[in-house]
Motif scaffolding. Structure first.
Motif, PDB file in Angstrom:
ATOM      1  N   ALA A  50       0.830  -1.202   0.000  1.00 53.74           N
ATOM      2  CA  ALA A  50       0.000   0.000   0.000  1.00 53.74           C
ATOM      3  C   ALA A  50       0.864   1.251   0.000  1.00 53.74           C
ATOM      4  CB  ALA A  50      -0.919   0.001   1.221  1.00 53.74           C
ATOM      5  N   ALA A  51       2.026   1.159   0.629  1.00 56.31           N
ATOM      6  CA  ALA A  51       2.886   2.338   0.764  1.00 56.31           C
ATOM      7  C   ALA A  51       3.666   2.634  -0.514  1.00 56.31           C
ATOM      8  CB  ALA A  51       3.849   2.142   1.931  1.00 56.31           C
ATOM      9  N   TRP A  52       4.159   1.589  -1.163  1.00 53.71           N
ATOM     10  CA  TRP A  52       5.035   1.794  -2.322  1.00 53.71           C
ATOM     11  C   TRP A  52       4.393   2.558  -3.473  1.00 53.71           C
ATOM     12  CZ3 TRP A  52       7.031  -3.938  -2.102  1.00 53.71           C
ATOM     13  CH2 TRP A  52       7.959  -4.048  -1.055  1.00 53.71           C
ATOM     14  N   PRO A  53       3.181   2.210  -3.878  1.00 51.53           N
ATOM     15  CA  PRO A  53       2.611   2.956  -5.011  1.00 51.53           C
ATOM     16  C   PRO A  53       2.479   4.446  -4.702  1.00 51.53           C
ATOM     17  CG  PRO A  53       1.295   1.000  -4.560  1.00 51.53           C
ATOM     18  CD  PRO A  53       2.285   1.136  -3.443  1.00 51.53           C
ATOM     19  N   VAL A  54       2.140   4.768  -3.468  1.00 47.07           N
ATOM     20  CA  VAL A  54       1.967   6.173  -3.111  1.00 47.07           C
ATOM     21  C   VAL A  54       3.324   6.868  -3.078  1.00 47.07           C
ATOM     22  CG1 VAL A  54       1.181   7.764  -1.325  1.00 47.07           C
ATOM     23  CG2 VAL A  54      -0.115   5.666  -1.790  1.00 47.07           C
ATOM     24  N   ALA A  55       4.270   6.246  -2.377  1.00 44.31           N
ATOM     25  CA  ALA A  55       5.591   6.867  -2.247  1.00 44.31           C
ATOM     26  C   ALA A  55       6.240   7.047  -3.615  1.00 44.31           C
ATOM     27  CB  ALA A  55       6.478   6.014  -1.346  1.00 44.31           C
ATOM     28  N   SER A  56       6.116   6.012  -4.484  1.00 41.57           N
ATOM     29  CA  SER A  56       6.796   6.111  -5.778  1.00 41.57           C
ATOM     30  C   SER A  56       6.096   7.107  -6.689  1.00 41.57           C
ATOM     31  CB  SER A  56       6.874   4.739  -6.445  1.00 41.57           C
ATOM     32  OG  SER A  56       5.576   4.213  -6.637  1.00 41.57           O
ATOM     33  N   ALA A  57       4.772   7.179  -6.624  1.00 43.56           N
ATOM     34  CA  ALA A  57       4.057   8.144  -7.471  1.00 43.56           C
ATOM     35  C   ALA A  57       4.483   9.557  -7.107  1.00 43.56           C
ATOM     36  CB  ALA A  57       2.544   7.982  -7.318  1.00 43.56           C
ATOM     37  N   ILE A  58       4.632   9.818  -5.818  1.00 43.15           N
ATOM     38  CA  ILE A  58       5.040  11.169  -5.415  1.00 43.15           C
ATOM     39  C   ILE A  58       6.508  11.400  -5.789  1.00 43.15           C
ATOM     40  CG2 ILE A  58       5.394  12.710  -3.458  1.00 43.15           C
ATOM     41  CD1 ILE A  58       2.918  11.473  -2.200  1.00 43.15           C
ATOM     42  N   ARG A  59       7.313  10.358  -5.647  1.00 45.74           N
ATOM     43  CA  ARG A  59       8.728  10.517  -5.987  1.00 45.74           C
ATOM     44  C   ARG A  59       8.876  10.917  -7.454  1.00 45.74           C
ATOM     45  NH1 ARG A  59      10.464   5.504  -5.445  1.00 45.74           N
ATOM     46  NH2 ARG A  59      10.231   5.634  -3.206  1.00 45.74           N
ATOM     47  N   HIS A  60       8.143  10.263  -8.333  1.00 45.69           N
ATOM     48  CA  HIS A  60       8.360  10.498  -9.761  1.00 45.69           C
ATOM     49  C   HIS A  60       7.401  11.532 -10.366  1.00 45.69           C
ATOM     50  CE1 HIS A  60      11.200   7.246  -9.771  1.00 45.69           C
ATOM     51  NE2 HIS A  60      10.298   6.365  -9.376  1.00 45.69           N
ATOM     52  N   PHE A  61       6.282  11.763  -9.720  1.00 46.97           N
ATOM     53  CA  PHE A  61       5.290  12.661 -10.337  1.00 46.97           C
ATOM     54  C   PHE A  61       4.863  13.766  -9.375  1.00 46.97           C
ATOM     55  CE2 PHE A  61       4.961   8.589 -12.483  1.00 46.97           C
ATOM     56  CZ  PHE A  61       4.973   8.941 -13.819  1.00 46.97           C
ATOM     57  N   ARG A  62       5.806  14.225  -8.570  1.00 48.12           N
ATOM     58  CA  ARG A  62       5.481  15.211  -7.556  1.00 48.12           C
ATOM     59  C   ARG A  62       4.843  16.455  -8.178  1.00 48.12           C
ATOM     60  NH1 ARG A  62       7.880  15.615  -2.184  1.00 48.12           N
ATOM     61  NH2 ARG A  62       6.873  17.388  -1.256  1.00 48.12           N
ATOM     62  N   ASP A  63       5.363  16.861  -9.329  1.00 46.02           N
ATOM     63  CA  ASP A  63       4.838  18.084  -9.955  1.00 46.02           C
ATOM     64  C   ASP A  63       3.360  17.941 -10.311  1.00 46.02           C
ATOM     65  OD1 ASP A  63       5.525  16.165 -11.746  1.00 46.02           O
ATOM     66  OD2 ASP A  63       6.194  17.544 -13.311  1.00 46.02           O
ATOM     67  N   GLU A  64       2.971  16.724 -10.636  1.00 46.54           N
ATOM     68  CA  GLU A  64       1.564  16.508 -10.978  1.00 46.54           C
ATOM     69  C   GLU A  64       0.681  16.656  -9.735  1.00 46.54           C
ATOM     70  OE1 GLU A  64       0.987  13.383 -13.724  1.00 46.54           O
ATOM     71  OE2 GLU A  64      -1.185  13.304 -13.440  1.00 46.54           O
ATOM     72  N   PHE A  65       1.176  16.175  -8.621  1.00 42.96           N
ATOM     73  CA  PHE A  65       0.446  16.353  -7.358  1.00 42.96           C
ATOM     74  C   PHE A  65       0.358  17.844  -7.023  1.00 42.96           C
ATOM     75  CE2 PHE A  65       1.427  11.920  -7.102  1.00 42.96           C
ATOM     76  CZ  PHE A  65       0.435  11.365  -6.307  1.00 42.96           C
ATOM     77  N   GLU A  66       1.492  18.522  -7.196  1.00 41.01           N
ATOM     78  CA  GLU A  66       1.511  19.961  -6.890  1.00 41.01           C
ATOM     79  C   GLU A  66       0.550  20.722  -7.792  1.00 41.01           C
ATOM     80  OE1 GLU A  66       5.621  21.075  -7.087  1.00 41.01           O
ATOM     81  OE2 GLU A  66       6.081  20.133  -5.148  1.00 41.01           O
ATOM     82  N   TRP A  67       0.517  20.318  -9.033  1.00 47.13           N
ATOM     83  CA  TRP A  67      -0.374  20.975  -9.991  1.00 47.13           C
ATOM     84  C   TRP A  67      -1.838  20.823  -9.548  1.00 47.13           C
ATOM     85  CZ3 TRP A  67      -3.975  18.789 -13.578  1.00 47.13           C
ATOM     86  CH2 TRP A  67      -4.479  19.686 -14.512  1.00 47.13           C
ATOM     87  N   HIS A  68      -2.202  19.658  -9.079  1.00 45.35           N
ATOM     88  CA  HIS A  68      -3.557  19.430  -8.587  1.00 45.35           C
ATOM     89  C   HIS A  68      -3.885  20.352  -7.424  1.00 45.35           C
ATOM     90  CE1 HIS A  68      -5.517  15.798 -10.386  1.00 45.35           C
ATOM     91  NE2 HIS A  68      -4.335  15.749 -10.964  1.00 45.35           N
ATOM     92  N   ILE A  69      -2.860  20.620  -6.621  1.00 44.89           N
ATOM     93  CA  ILE A  69      -3.105  21.432  -5.432  1.00 44.89           C
ATOM     94  C   ILE A  69      -3.136  22.920  -5.770  1.00 44.89           C
ATOM     95  CG2 ILE A  69      -2.058  22.125  -3.234  1.00 44.89           C
ATOM     96  CD1 ILE A  69      -1.102  19.092  -3.138  1.00 44.89           C
ATOM     97  N   THR A  70      -2.229  23.322  -6.668  1.00 46.59           N
ATOM     98  CA  THR A  70      -2.174  24.757  -6.978  1.00 46.59           C
ATOM     99  C   THR A  70      -3.211  25.169  -8.019  1.00 46.59           C
ATOM    100  OG1 THR A  70      -0.363  24.211  -8.467  1.00 46.59           O
ATOM    101  CG2 THR A  70       0.236  25.134  -6.336  1.00 46.59           C
ATOM    102  N   ASN A  71      -3.705  24.227  -8.819  1.00 46.63           N
ATOM    103  CA  ASN A  71      -4.713  24.573  -9.838  1.00 46.63           C
ATOM    104  C   ASN A  71      -5.991  23.772  -9.642  1.00 46.63           C
ATOM    105  OD1 ASN A  71      -2.955  26.285 -11.701  1.00 46.63           O
ATOM    106  ND2 ASN A  71      -1.802  24.381 -11.520  1.00 46.63           N
ATOM    107  N   PRO A  72      -6.617  23.911  -8.488  1.00 46.26           N
ATOM    108  CA  PRO A  72      -7.753  23.026  -8.203  1.00 46.26           C
ATOM    109  C   PRO A  72      -8.880  23.151  -9.225  1.00 46.26           C
ATOM    110  CG  PRO A  72      -7.592  24.793  -6.572  1.00 46.26           C
ATOM    111  CD  PRO A  72      -6.359  24.848  -7.395  1.00 46.26           C
TER     112      PRO A  72
END
Ligand SMILES: Cc1cc2nc3c(=O)[nH]c(=O)nc-3n(C[C@H](O)[C@H](O)[C@H](O)COP(=O)(O)O)c2cc1C
Ligand code: SF4
Ligand code: SF4
Ligand code: FES
Lengths: 363, 448
Positions: free
Chosen positions: B409-431
């Motif tokens: 359960a932890a690995w998919p989340v940790a790795s997605a953030i590791r490699h696609f952090r900007d996409e997460f940030e984009w979701h937060i800054t451009n809701p």
């Protein structure tokens, strides 16, 4: 070495060395050294078989596996279920990794906990409070909605407050091992898992009340004690009676001179070793039902000891009188009981009781 | 590349192969004859060791080694349990194998049970696959009628009974010790280890648990020898592997590949996936079932050091968690540029929160927590601190649980953030933009 002699192994926990029998768990070895190095336990319960391994509060670091294989273990391990090896070196309070992981466990146990300590009967003797206080942080990062459940009555003596449950499985093991039939268990999975009875069945069994004692939190509470008092306003006494079902050894919890609650006797690790029956627990709430042994030894650090055992209060004549009265009854109902204080003070029983009290405080 | 030998699927397309008759005509059950009449059980274990087959259920533990750990106390029965619970998102190879060529598994069970000295074997099949359970039961009846199962098999004095057990309907029942609990009729909670099943397994007796595909390899090994098997593949990744290919590719399906072909070849050749659909771009790959770390496009065909990435246990995990992943159970999920990584991570996370057995606190509470935070981010209600929170929660679950579901359960989340952090940030800054239907982040993924 003789053939039948048990093998002893040496382990080091947080720098303390201890020799224990092979097959001992790290938790037991640490407890042998003392509370300073004993890992916290939220699910493990020594008197119940098969408990432990679930809460992960007791995780420790194995810095050296054994003398033979000194490699450290790659992951933190649950000390309550892992056996020691000769030459093992364990880091508990001395490992930043362990401290960090425990912070995590506290946080996990609390995110869905209602934090309703102000109205919870368990407050003051709650292991989750102790655990969070000792190992957690003061703030929360949890902003989501908490999981809640409806309160549920498990028969007329026990109430289940599932929202407070930490799913330690102790009550399940109690029902399996102490009572003759288990009618409750864990339903569902994940964070929606819950303790429940099958189709709202009442738990009706001579030893079911022990589930209240083993529950580390206020999820299973005694309905006969519900909202009667805060534990730190009540005074525990060691007492016993001849019981044909159980050992009859209990703590009586007094509010003033009234017995408001009866529980099993807990050892220094918060475990009941001699389980008691429901008759002793729920039906014997008169001092006269019991032979009083004396005030319960309570750790200086426990909130229960706050303002409780000042010698001047304890030896207050009125209270002693009551106790003496009950003792008289226990010994021989036909003996004349004089209501005059001076006479009573001269009595052997009263003197004996006072001596017990004094000895207690001298310790 | 030399002519590719198929170990498991050579006959799978022959009409009627699901029947005993056709299976037998194609050389089926020869391995049982050879094993029981010409070989000792130790000799079979030796061949399996030489073959170097690694467990196909996900963990990749060498099968021969597992077999040799089996305790053999006097007077105590031993069991072989086949793990056919297959519930990992993205993995569907065992299902395909069992429904198409059930006798291969039965034959493997007989050979393996004989090698382990077990007189009773269980096949624990995912509960939803009722029709597969019927197929297997039918196959067992046929084999029994032909004298390959039951008492005194082929007159050799060896007895074996096989039981097909419908699963408990939970992903966690695929974890081997939860499976054993479930098989015993209890709630499918993983057990604390040690003791391992090889010492105390089913009903506290020594037990080997192997995946369907692992067991299905054994007849071929018995017939052709472990050395021959080990001649396929690269290094410690020997033999062939069934890959369940899904996602945005032209030809999804189950493929048997020799371990060691390149990821590019598997993805692009017409024999396998046939390239990304509609000529789209590759965005990410989950190479071994939903539990393994996700890889961004630039790490799919090449490792961080610039070596060609191969379909082997070693090459896929090259770079560790920082820039590698795992072969796992072979669930090859391809995502093109139309995929929202945040949504996908939330989806995986939701699965694990739903499937956690709820025994240990980090997994029980942590999976639910991560899911709620991800849901918030996906719905445009996240804050920047949520990203680090997710990383921290994942870290506190990983390695601290009873069974590997916590890690999964932890690995998919940790790795997605590791490699696609900007996409997460984009979701937060451009809701507003991010929550529009079909909105996808098109920025460059962060280079590792
Ligand atoms: C949560 C979880 C689910 C699993 N599900 C499966 C499964 O569905 N099928 C399977 O073969 N192995 C599954 N495994 C792996 C098994 O625990 C075990 O490693 C495997 O069955 C061993 O067989 P092998 O050595 O042949 O791979 C799962 C493991 C975990 C932790
Ligand atoms: S009700 Fe109490 S004893 Fe039972 S599992 Fe929950 S916390 Fe543990
Ligand atoms: S890690 Fe999750 S699934 Fe595994 S035992 Fe713990 S709670 Fe259950
Ligand atoms: S006390 Fe060891 S895991 Fe709970």
């Amino acid at each position: 070495m003789e053939e039948n002699k048990v093998e002893l192994v040496t382990v080091t926990i947080d720098g303390h060395q201890v020799e224990v029998e092979a097959g001992t768990t790290i938790m037991q070895a640490a407890r042998k050294i003392g509370p300073e190095v004993a890992p916290p336990a939220m699910c493990y319960y020594k008197p119940l078989e098969g408990t432990g391994g679930k809460c992960r509060a007791c995780l420790v670091k194995v810095a050296q596996g054994s003398t033979r294989d000194p490699r450290p273990m790659p992951k933190l391990i649950a000390s309550c279920i892992t056996q020691v090896q000769d030459g093992m070196v364990i880091e508990n309070f001395t490992s930043p990794e362990v401290i960090e992981a425990r912070k995590g466990v506290v946080e996990f146990l609390l995110i869905n906990h209602p934090l309703d300590c102000p109205v919870c009967d368990q407050a003051g003797e709650c292991h989750l409070q102790d655990f969070s206080f000792n190992h957690g942080v003061g703030t929360t990062r949890y902003e989501e909605e908490r999981r809640t459940f409806e309160k549920e009555d498990l028969g007329d003596k026990i109430q289940l407050h599932m929202t407070r449950c930490i799913l330690c499985y102790r009550c399940v093991k109690t029902a399996d091992q102490i009572t003759d039939k288990r009618v409750h268990g864990v339903m569902n999975r994940g964070d929606h898992a819950e303790i429940s009875t099958y189709i709202e069945k009442a738990i009706d069994n001579d030893f079911s009340g022990n589930m209240i004692d083993v529950c580390p939190v206020g999820a299973l509470t005694d309905k006969t004690y519900r909202f009667k008092n805060r534990v730190w306003f009540s005074k525990p006494y060691d007492a016993h009676r001849d019981c044909d079902k159980c050992c009859g050894k209990v703590h009586l919890w007094y509010r003033g001179e009234e017995v408001i609650r009866v529980t099993g006797r807990k050892n220094m690790w918060g475990e009941v070793e001699d389980f008691i029956c429901n008759t002793c627990r729920f039906d014997k709430k008169e001092s006269s039902d019991w032979t009083i042994e004396g005030p319960t030894k309570v750790s200086r650090h426990s909130v229960i000891s706050a303002n409780k055992y000042r010698a001047d209060l304890i030896s207050k004549p009125e209270f002693a009188l009551k106790v003496a009265e009950s003792q008289y009854k226990q010994i021989n109902d036909d003996r004349p009981f004089l209501k005059e204080l001076p006479e009573i003070k001269k009595s052997e029983d009263y003197q004996g009781l006072m001596k017990q009290n004094k000895d207690y405080f001298r310790k | 590349m030399a002519e590719i030998t198929k170990i498991l699927t050579e006959h799978i397309d022959k009409p009627g192969i699901e029947t005993f008759k056709v299976y037998r005509e194609n050389g089926g059950y020869n391995a049982v004859e050879k094993a029981l009449k010409e070989m000792t059980s130790d000799a079979i274990v030796e061949e399996v060791k030489k073959a170097g087959v690694r467990g196909r259920g996900g963990a990749g533990f060498p099968m021969g080694m597992k077999w040799s750990f089996l305790a053999k106390p006097e007077g105590v029965p031993r069991y072989l349990v086949c793990n056919a619970d297959e519930s990992e998102p993205g993995t569907f190879k065992d299902h395909y194998l069992m429904k198409s060529i059930p006798h291969l598994l039965i034959e493997g069970m007989i050979v393996s049970s004989f090698a382990l000295g077990a007189n009773k074997g269980f096949i624990y099949v995912r509960g939803e696959l009722m029709y597969v359970i019927r197929i297997l039961e039918n196959a067992i009846e046929e084999a029994k009628a032909a004298g390959f199962l039951g008492k005194n098999i082929l007159g050799t004095g060896y007895d074996l009974e096989l039981v097909v057990q419908p699963g408990g309907g939970a992903y966690i029942c695929g974890e081997e010790t939860a499976l054993l609990e479930s098989l015993e009729g209890k709630r499918g909670n993983p057990r604390n280890k040690p003791p391992f099943p090889a010492v105390k397994g089913l009903y506290q007796c020594p037990t080997v648990v192997n995946n369907v595909e692992s067991i299905a390899n054994t007849p071929w090994i018995v017939m052709n020898g472990g050395d021959k098997y080990a001649s396929f593949g690269v290094g410690r990744s020997t033999g062939t592997k069934l890959i369940s290919a899904s996602g945005h590719i032209n030809k999804p399906g189950v493929y048997e590949i020799p371990l060691g072909i390149s990821v590019r070849e598997f993805m692009e050749s017409d024999e396998y996936c046939g390239g990304i659909r509609h000529g789209h771009q590759l965005k990410a790959l989950v190479a071994g079932g939903s539990s393994v770390p996700i890889l961004p496009a630039h790490l799919v065909y090449e490792t961080a050091e610039g070596n060609e990435r191969l379909m082997t246990y070693e090459s896929l995990s090259d770079g560790g968690f920082a820039s590698g992943t795992m072969l796992g159970s072979g669930g090859f999920i391809v995502m093109d540029e139309t995929t929202c990584i945040v949504r996908n991570t939330w989806n995986f996370s939701r699965f694990y929160a739903h499937e956690s057995c709820g025994q240990c606190s980090p997994c029980r509470e942590g999976t639910g927590w991560m899911t709620k935070v991800l849901e918030r981010i996906e719905n445009g209600k996240g804050s920047m601190s949520d990203i680090d929170l997710l990383v921290d929660v994942a870290k506190k679950i990983e390695g601290n649980t009873i069974c590997p579901l916590g890690d999964a359960a932890a690995w998919p989340v940790a790795s997605a953030i590791r490699h696609f952090r900007d996409e997460f940030e984009w979701h937060i800054t451009n809701p507003t933009e991010a929550t529009k239907p079909g909105a996808i982040y098109r920025g460059e993924p962060i280079l590792a």
